[in-house]
Design a protein around this motif. Structure first.
Motif, PDB file in Angstrom:
ATOM      1  N   GLY A 217       0.913  -1.338  -0.033  1.00  0.00           N
ATOM      2  CA  GLY A 217      -0.105   0.048   0.035  1.00  0.00           C
ATOM      3  C   GLY A 217       0.790   1.209   0.186  1.00  0.00           C
ATOM      4  N   ILE A 218       1.937   1.289   0.715  1.00  0.00           N
ATOM      5  CA  ILE A 218       3.047   2.578   0.698  1.00  0.00           C
ATOM      6  C   ILE A 218       3.536   2.716  -0.529  1.00  0.00           C
ATOM      7  CG2 ILE A 218       5.024   1.344   1.495  1.00  0.00           C
ATOM      8  CD1 ILE A 218       3.802   4.665   2.628  1.00  0.00           C
ATOM      9  N   GLY A 219       3.776   1.775  -1.314  1.00  0.00           N
ATOM     10  CA  GLY A 219       4.248   1.710  -2.636  1.00  0.00           C
ATOM     11  C   GLY A 219       3.273   2.527  -3.617  1.00  0.00           C
ATOM     12  N   VAL A 220       2.085   1.983  -3.912  1.00  0.00           N
ATOM     13  CA  VAL A 220       0.998   2.524  -4.476  1.00  0.00           C
ATOM     14  C   VAL A 220       0.573   3.782  -4.017  1.00  0.00           C
ATOM     15  CG1 VAL A 220      -1.485   1.812  -5.244  1.00  0.00           C
ATOM     16  CG2 VAL A 220       0.237   0.006  -4.867  1.00  0.00           C
ATOM     17  N   ALA A 221       0.673   3.917  -2.902  1.00  0.00           N
ATOM     18  CA  ALA A 221       0.286   5.366  -2.410  1.00  0.00           C
ATOM     19  C   ALA A 221       1.182   6.443  -2.828  1.00  0.00           C
ATOM     20  CB  ALA A 221       0.228   5.476  -0.866  1.00  0.00           C
ATOM     21  N   TRP A 222       2.493   6.315  -2.955  1.00  0.00           N
ATOM     22  CA  TRP A 222       3.637   7.235  -3.405  1.00  0.00           C
ATOM     23  C   TRP A 222       3.168   7.488  -5.064  1.00  0.00           C
ATOM     24  CZ3 TRP A 222       6.514  10.779  -1.795  1.00  0.00           C
ATOM     25  CH2 TRP A 222       6.813  10.598  -0.344  1.00  0.00           C
ATOM     26  N   ILE A 223       3.014   6.490  -5.592  1.00  0.00           N
ATOM     27  CA  ILE A 223       2.655   6.312  -7.037  1.00  0.00           C
ATOM     28  C   ILE A 223       1.442   7.426  -7.190  1.00  0.00           C
ATOM     29  CG2 ILE A 223       1.723   5.341  -9.205  1.00  0.00           C
ATOM     30  CD1 ILE A 223       3.058   2.849  -8.190  1.00  0.00           C
ATOM     31  N   CYS A 224       0.395   7.334  -6.547  1.00  0.00           N
ATOM     32  CA  CYS A 224      -0.636   8.300  -6.678  1.00  0.00           C
ATOM     33  C   CYS A 224      -0.520   9.564  -6.108  1.00  0.00           C
ATOM     34  CB  CYS A 224      -2.064   7.356  -5.949  1.00  0.00           C
ATOM     35  SG  CYS A 224      -2.500   5.882  -6.937  1.00  0.00           S
ATOM     36  N   TYR A 250      15.409  19.219 -17.602  1.00  0.00           N
ATOM     37  CA  TYR A 250      15.596  17.712 -17.529  1.00  0.00           C
ATOM     38  C   TYR A 250      16.253  17.523 -16.167  1.00  0.00           C
ATOM     39  CZ  TYR A 250      13.400  17.999 -22.110  1.00  0.00           C
ATOM     40  OH  TYR A 250      12.422  18.396 -22.937  1.00  0.00           O
ATOM     41  N   PRO A 251      17.587  18.065 -15.974  1.00  0.00           N
ATOM     42  CA  PRO A 251      18.179  17.642 -14.741  1.00  0.00           C
ATOM     43  C   PRO A 251      17.222  17.712 -13.562  1.00  0.00           C
ATOM     44  CG  PRO A 251      19.698  18.674 -16.009  1.00  0.00           C
ATOM     45  CD  PRO A 251      18.143  18.916 -16.531  1.00  0.00           C
ATOM     46  N   GLY A 252      16.353  18.896 -13.439  1.00  0.00           N
ATOM     47  CA  GLY A 252      15.288  19.045 -12.299  1.00  0.00           C
ATOM     48  C   GLY A 252      14.392  17.937 -12.422  1.00  0.00           C
ATOM     49  N   VAL A 253      14.155  17.514 -13.582  1.00  0.00           N
ATOM     50  CA  VAL A 253      13.164  16.229 -13.457  1.00  0.00           C
ATOM     51  C   VAL A 253      13.681  14.743 -12.911  1.00  0.00           C
ATOM     52  CG1 VAL A 253      11.878  14.674 -15.176  1.00  0.00           C
ATOM     53  CG2 VAL A 253      12.129  17.164 -15.654  1.00  0.00           C
ATOM     54  N   PHE A 254      14.881  14.736 -13.373  1.00  0.00           N
ATOM     55  CA  PHE A 254      15.586  13.273 -12.719  1.00  0.00           C
ATOM     56  C   PHE A 254      15.938  13.896 -11.248  1.00  0.00           C
ATOM     57  CE2 PHE A 254      16.029  12.599 -16.953  1.00  0.00           C
ATOM     58  CZ  PHE A 254      15.957  11.122 -16.930  1.00  0.00           C
ATOM     59  N   VAL A 255      16.114  15.040 -10.871  1.00  0.00           N
ATOM     60  CA  VAL A 255      16.313  15.282  -9.309  1.00  0.00           C
ATOM     61  C   VAL A 255      14.875  14.702  -8.633  1.00  0.00           C
ATOM     62  CG1 VAL A 255      16.451  17.140  -7.408  1.00  0.00           C
ATOM     63  CG2 VAL A 255      17.940  16.999  -9.216  1.00  0.00           C
ATOM     64  N   GLY A 256      13.893  15.428  -9.216  1.00  0.00           N
ATOM     65  CA  GLY A 256      12.410  14.941  -8.633  1.00  0.00           C
ATOM     66  C   GLY A 256      12.271  13.257  -8.693  1.00  0.00           C
ATOM     67  N   ILE A 257      12.637  12.547  -9.675  1.00  0.00           N
ATOM     68  CA  ILE A 257      12.593  11.219  -9.902  1.00  0.00           C
ATOM     69  C   ILE A 257      13.356  10.413  -8.789  1.00  0.00           C
ATOM     70  CG2 ILE A 257      12.949   9.339 -11.404  1.00  0.00           C
ATOM     71  CD1 ILE A 257      12.231  11.057 -13.763  1.00  0.00           C
ATOM     72  N   ILE A 258      14.388  11.022  -8.733  1.00  0.00           N
ATOM     73  CA  ILE A 258      15.513  10.033  -7.577  1.00  0.00           C
ATOM     74  C   ILE A 258      14.844  10.345  -6.235  1.00  0.00           C
ATOM     75  CG2 ILE A 258      17.782  10.315  -6.710  1.00  0.00           C
ATOM     76  CD1 ILE A 258      18.492  11.177  -9.216  1.00  0.00           C
ATOM     77  N   THR A 259      14.446  11.647  -5.983  1.00  0.00           N
ATOM     78  CA  THR A 259      13.921  11.912  -4.651  1.00  0.00           C
ATOM     79  C   THR A 259      12.465  11.104  -4.541  1.00  0.00           C
ATOM     80  OG1 THR A 259      14.450  14.283  -4.848  1.00  0.00           O
ATOM     81  CG2 THR A 259      13.111  13.739  -3.068  1.00  0.00           C
ATOM     82  N   ILE A 260      11.744  10.978  -5.290  1.00  0.00           N
ATOM     83  CA  ILE A 260      10.630   9.994  -5.020  1.00  0.00           C
ATOM     84  C   ILE A 260      10.901   8.828  -4.918  1.00  0.00           C
ATOM     85  CG2 ILE A 260       8.633   9.096  -6.354  1.00  0.00           C
ATOM     86  CD1 ILE A 260       8.542  11.934  -7.881  1.00  0.00           C
ATOM     87  N   GLY A 261      12.056   8.004  -5.559  1.00  0.00           N
ATOM     88  CA  GLY A 261      12.520   6.835  -5.340  1.00  0.00           C
ATOM     89  C   GLY A 261      13.231   6.662  -3.959  1.00  0.00           C
ATOM     90  N   VAL A 262      13.673   7.738  -3.535  1.00  0.00           N
ATOM     91  CA  VAL A 262      14.249   7.414  -2.267  1.00  0.00           C
ATOM     92  C   VAL A 262      13.458   7.669  -1.214  1.00  0.00           C
ATOM     93  CG1 VAL A 262      15.990   8.585  -0.641  1.00  0.00           C
ATOM     94  CG2 VAL A 262      16.611   8.393  -3.082  1.00  0.00           C
TER      95      VAL A 262
END
Length: 290
Positions: A217-224, A250-262
């Protein structure tokens, strides 16, 4: 007679060596754990190295790596973001939303899951409604949430709650229904009430399944929550990632992606850590593989 006694008593000290073998076994377990950590670290470093090579050399295979930022550009952007107040404001806002929505989903999901698994009446009345709503993606409810709630904040929390609720509820329901009936009968034969069965059998016995649902549930919650922030949010990691894309950062996009992953990894690991502590009586992988 004495000789026979000597034969029986003599071999007794031979039982001791297995106890002395525990030390080497633990050492091997620790060494295996360190090997696993090293392999995991090397896999991440290898992926980063491959990304740097493909983007720096402008490689085009089936995908266009030449349009993506290099690892060094992403690191520079990350370093810049870490020095701004906006980054931490977005971080805190996303964490408040995820913890609020997930906390509500955990409480209501476990409660309703136990009720669905234990009460035929509740399953007949509420069960069909949950099964009809469960296949609907939570992100598809965003327009409804905008209409229902007066502000975007409540709508995003509602979307996060829906995303996490169904995995928790379904896992809890299955865990409750899978409990051996003999456990309940043993409590009842000793004069236990329905509440005794609930507290001594149902809740402890279903904990492994419950925490499995919480981890999912915590993983699905982050997606949504990220998707909802991109659509209707004004703050948050998802909103900032989409804003970076709209201004071609685009570097800022990947900063957000990495932050979400962490963030997703950290919260999921926290749920699993709590689950291991709560269900400490269960055998672990190291024990079952011996």
């Amino acid at each position: 007679m004495t000789a026979t006694t000597a034969v029986v008593v003599g071999p007794a000290p031979q039982i001791a060596p297995p106890a002395r073998a525990v030390g080497p076994a633990r050492a091997r377990t620790r060494w295996t754990a360190w090997q696993s950590r090293v392999v995991r670290a090397l896999s991440v470093l290898t992926a980063v190295g491959v990304w740097q090579f493909l983007t720096a050399e402008h490689i085009r295979l089936w995908v266009r790596f030449d349009t993506l930022p290099t690892v060094t550009r992403i690191v520079r952007a990350f370093r810049h973001q870490l020095g701004t107040d906006t980054y931490y404001l977005d971080l805190g806002q996303s964490l408040i939303r995820i913890l609020t929505g997930f906390g509500l989903a955990a409480a209501i999901g476990v409660t309703s899951g136990v009720a669905l698994g234990r009460s035929r009446w509740f399953a007949d009345v509420i069960g069909p409604l949950t099964e009809l709503a469960r296949p609907i993606p939570a992100i598809a409810i965003v327009p409804v949430a905008i209409l229902l709630f007066p502000d975007d904040e409540a709508g995003i929390v509602f979307i996060t709650f829906l995303a996490a609720y169904f995995p928790v509820m379904v896992a809890t329901r299955h865990a409750v229904r899978a409990l051996p009936i003999i456990w309940e009968e043993s409590v009842r034969t000793q004069g236990g009430t329905r509440w005794d069965v609930l507290w001594r059998v149902v809740l402890p016995g279903s904990l492994p399944g419950v925490f499995g649902g919480l981890s999912t549930g915590i993983g699905v919650a982050w997606i949504c929550v990220v998707s909802a922030e991109m659509i209707s949010g004004r703050l948050g990691v998802g909103y900032r990632t989409w804003q970076a894309y709209t201004i071609v950062d685009y570097p800022g996009v990947f900063v957000g992606i990495i932050t979400i992953g962490v963030l997703g990894y950290t919260t999921s690991a926290a749920v699993e850590f709590i689950g291991r502590r709560v269900t400490h009586w269960l055998p672990r992988g190291e024990e079952t593989t011996k």
